[in-house]
Design a protein around this motif. Structure first.
Motif, PDB file in Angstrom:
ATOM      1  N   ARG A  88       0.887  -1.293  -0.047  1.00  0.00           N
ATOM      2  CA  ARG A  88      -0.037  -0.036  -0.074  1.00  0.00           C
ATOM      3  C   ARG A  88       0.789   1.125   0.083  1.00  0.00           C
ATOM      4  O   ARG A  88       2.123   1.315   0.424  1.00  0.00           O
ATOM      5  N   SER A  89       0.359   2.474  -0.378  1.00  0.00           N
ATOM      6  CA  SER A  89       1.007   3.526  -0.438  1.00  0.00           C
ATOM      7  C   SER A  89       0.073   4.667   0.017  1.00  0.00           C
ATOM      8  O   SER A  89      -1.083   4.570  -0.228  1.00  0.00           O
ATOM      9  N   THR A  90       0.785   6.019   0.412  1.00  0.00           N
ATOM     10  CA  THR A  90      -0.005   7.147   0.614  1.00  0.00           C
ATOM     11  C   THR A  90       0.745   8.275  -0.065  1.00  0.00           C
ATOM     12  O   THR A  90       1.983   8.445   0.332  1.00  0.00           O
ATOM     13  N   PRO A  91       0.188   9.046  -1.281  1.00  0.00           N
ATOM     14  CA  PRO A  91      -1.223   8.745  -1.851  1.00  0.00           C
ATOM     15  C   PRO A  91      -0.993   7.236  -2.507  1.00  0.00           C
ATOM     16  O   PRO A  91       0.222   6.686  -2.855  1.00  0.00           O
ATOM     17  N   GLU A  92      -2.370   6.622  -2.896  1.00  0.00           N
ATOM     18  CA  GLU A  92      -2.470   5.487  -3.786  1.00  0.00           C
ATOM     19  C   GLU A  92      -2.016   5.734  -5.077  1.00  0.00           C
ATOM     20  O   GLU A  92      -1.854   6.826  -5.728  1.00  0.00           O
ATOM     21  N   GLY A  93      -1.919   4.632  -5.957  1.00  0.00           N
ATOM     22  CA  GLY A  93      -1.713   4.654  -7.254  1.00  0.00           C
ATOM     23  C   GLY A  93      -0.100   4.788  -7.801  1.00  0.00           C
ATOM     24  O   GLY A  93       0.097   4.673  -8.622  1.00  0.00           O
ATOM     25  N   ALA A  94       0.909   4.061  -6.755  1.00  0.00           N
ATOM     26  CA  ALA A  94       2.187   4.073  -7.007  1.00  0.00           C
ATOM     27  C   ALA A  94       2.490   2.643  -7.871  1.00  0.00           C
ATOM     28  O   ALA A  94       1.770   1.806  -7.705  1.00  0.00           O
ATOM     29  N   ALA A 111       7.108  -5.330 -13.166  1.00  0.00           N
ATOM     30  CA  ALA A 111       5.914  -4.350 -12.914  1.00  0.00           C
ATOM     31  C   ALA A 111       4.776  -5.404 -12.438  1.00  0.00           C
ATOM     32  O   ALA A 111       4.439  -6.267 -13.471  1.00  0.00           O
ATOM     33  N   ILE A 112       4.115  -5.046 -11.487  1.00  0.00           N
ATOM     34  CA  ILE A 112       3.052  -5.995 -10.997  1.00  0.00           C
ATOM     35  C   ILE A 112       1.846  -5.411 -11.061  1.00  0.00           C
ATOM     36  O   ILE A 112       0.562  -5.806 -10.563  1.00  0.00           O
ATOM     37  N   GLY A 113       1.843  -3.934 -11.186  1.00  0.00           N
ATOM     38  CA  GLY A 113       0.444  -2.942 -10.906  1.00  0.00           C
ATOM     39  C   GLY A 113       0.798  -1.766 -10.050  1.00  0.00           C
ATOM     40  O   GLY A 113       1.877  -1.391 -10.133  1.00  0.00           O
ATOM     41  N   LYS A 114      -0.501  -1.534  -9.605  1.00  0.00           N
ATOM     42  CA  LYS A 114      -0.274  -0.021  -8.858  1.00  0.00           C
ATOM     43  C   LYS A 114      -1.056  -0.470  -7.446  1.00  0.00           C
ATOM     44  O   LYS A 114      -1.992  -1.096  -7.292  1.00  0.00           O
ATOM     45  N   THR A 115      -0.493   0.461  -6.380  1.00  0.00           N
ATOM     46  CA  THR A 115      -0.898   0.254  -4.952  1.00  0.00           C
ATOM     47  C   THR A 115      -2.389   0.871  -5.022  1.00  0.00           C
ATOM     48  O   THR A 115      -2.770   1.659  -5.776  1.00  0.00           O
TER      49      THR A 115
END
Length: 472
Positions: free
Chosen positions: A381-387, A395-399
């Protein structure tokens, strides 16, 4: 004559000379001076010339042995509506005056003379309701012919005419001048197009106000203005009125206009209700393709696939494919929108099995897809999301993303979000456990002097260090 001289501001268009000499039968004749006045030496003043013919003034001087000169002033000059004549017993000096004609008595001359005036006219009033009574005033002359544009005519200098129907009318006046010659005097004609406007008397008034103001108002399909509108004249009878402001519902109704009862409307417009679709879609693609997609526990197809008619809100999407780690994430869907979801699946590690046949000891690669005790889960997970997430260089996607069936051991996770410094972490995965990876980018926001090549170099170093590491 000795008139009170009011100044040049009163000078008006006057008689123009066509022939320089006027002759009256007899031993003496008159030498004419058009546009000239002679002050003084008057023995007969302000004689009214009822014919308004200047030749009659000259004739008075010829018939009187005492007269040496005469001056004529046109009708509606400085001495009222009638033409005037002054007789003089001596010849005064000449002075320019466009309202006058002067003569000096001479002997032995015989000729004729013609004059005309430049025609002009006015009317009062020039517009109004039916029936409209207009008083016309014509310029000086010896004859007049009016055409009022509605079939009516007159030969008076200053006629009064009644218009009995609504419309726009052109008016024409033709005048005649004077002559001492045989034949008709010269004439001049003037037309004023659309000079008279008569409106229908069978009208009433309409006043319109609206909330909000500034509404476009149409009557029977014709725009008449923007609210507020006050005292707009309309024909008696039934009319359809519409009001429109962008963002508000169209207002329309029939109104009855009467000359005895003014119509006043106060309209409150209703705001337009914008309906937002209640469902949206997810467009799921994977690398490689052919993965099964489950949304909120319901199988929804095989990638690439669009899952439609999803209620607006957050949904759990799980993607599975044999030989690859399961992928799970939450996707927020807005009404009327399609959310793209693109995932690069992580291949599972390959195990070996020994054949039970004694004839060979060859090892056969067998993909392991079951959840063994040697695998764990990453919750990234990350803040903000979308990392953007890179796991061991893939590459496996975004948070936020949940990656299952990750081989136990140490793995390198790279998170990259536009506008922030990328983060690189070595994460230890324990068998049968979920490991949380949660990064707050606000702690490492880009600042002046940040070098993208330096970060790329660091990532290359990490990848090189991992070369040969076995992972799922």
């Amino acid at each position: 004559m000795t008139p009170a001289w009011p100044g040049s501001s009163l000078i008006a268009p006057c008689l123009l000379l066509l022939s320089l000499i006027v002759g009256i039968a007899g031993a003496d004749s008159m030498e004419i001076h058009t546009g000239m006045d002679m002050f003084g030496n008057d023995y007969a003043s302000e004689i009214t010339i009822a014919s308004a013919n200047p030749a009659d003034c000259a004739a008075l001087c010829l018939a009187d042995t005492q007269c040496k000169a005469a001056t004529y002033m046109v009708p509606n000059g400085r001495y009222g509506p009638d033409a005037k004549c002054w007789l003089k017993n001596a010849v005064p000096a000449m002075t320019a005056d466009s309202l006058c004609i002067s003569w000096v008595k001479v002997a032995g001359m015989s000729a004729c003379d013609s004059h005309f005036t430049e025609v002009d006219f006015s009317g009062t009033p020039v517009s109004g309701k039916n029936p409209l009574i207009v008083k016309f005033t014509g310029s000086s002359g010896s004859a007049w012919q009016w055409e009022f544009g509605d079939g009516g005519s007159s030969s008076e200098q200053n006629p009064v005419h009644t218009y009995s129907g609504p419309g726009t009318y052109s008016v024409t006046l033709t005048t005649k001048g004077w002559t001492t010659c045989s034949g008709d005097p010269p004439g001049d004609t003037k037309t004023q197009a659309g000079y008279i406007t008569v409106t229908d008397s069978a009208v009433g008034t309409l006043s319109v106000a609206s909330d909000p103001a500034g509404a476009a108002v149409s009557i029977d399909g014709q725009t008449i203005g923007i609210t507020p509108i006050n005292g707009k004249e309309l024909r008696e009878g039934v009319h359809t009125i519409t009001l429109y402001v962008p963002g508000y519902e169209l207002y329309s109704r029939d109104i009855t206009i009467s000359r005895t009862s003014p119509v006043q409307l106060q309209v409150t417009l209703t705001g337009t209700v914008v309906t937002t679709p209640s469902t949206g879609s997810i467009r799921a693609t994977t690398n490689p393709e052919g993965a099964d997609v489950t949304v909120d526990g319901t199988k929804s197809g095989t990638t690439p696939v669009t899952i439609a008619d999803l209620s607006a809100g957050t949904h759990t999407v799980t993607i599975t494919k044999g030989g690859y780690a399961d992928y799970s994430t939450k996707v927020t869907v807005a009404g009327g929108q399609t959310v793209p979801l693109s995932v690069t699946l992580v291949r599972l590690p390959v195990t070996t099995a020994t054949s039970s046949t004694q004839e060979t000891n060859a090892e056969i690669p067998i993909p392991t897809v079951s959840r063994q005790s040697g695998f764990g889960t990453l919750n990234i997970r990350s803040t903000p999301e979308g990392a953007a997430i890179t796991l061991d260089g893939d590459a496996i996607g975004k948070t936020p993303t949940v990656v299952r069936n990750v081989e136990a051991g140490t793995h390198t996770v790279v998170l990259n979000l536009a506008g922030y410094t990328p983060t690189i972490e070595d994460i230890a995965v324990s068998p049968g456990k979920t490991t949380d990876v949660n990064h707050d980018f606000a702690q490492g926001k880009k600042v002046p002097g940040f070098s993208a090549p330096a970060v790329i170099g660091a990532m290359v170093a990490v990848c090189c260090g991992l070369f040969g590491r076995k992972r799922g």
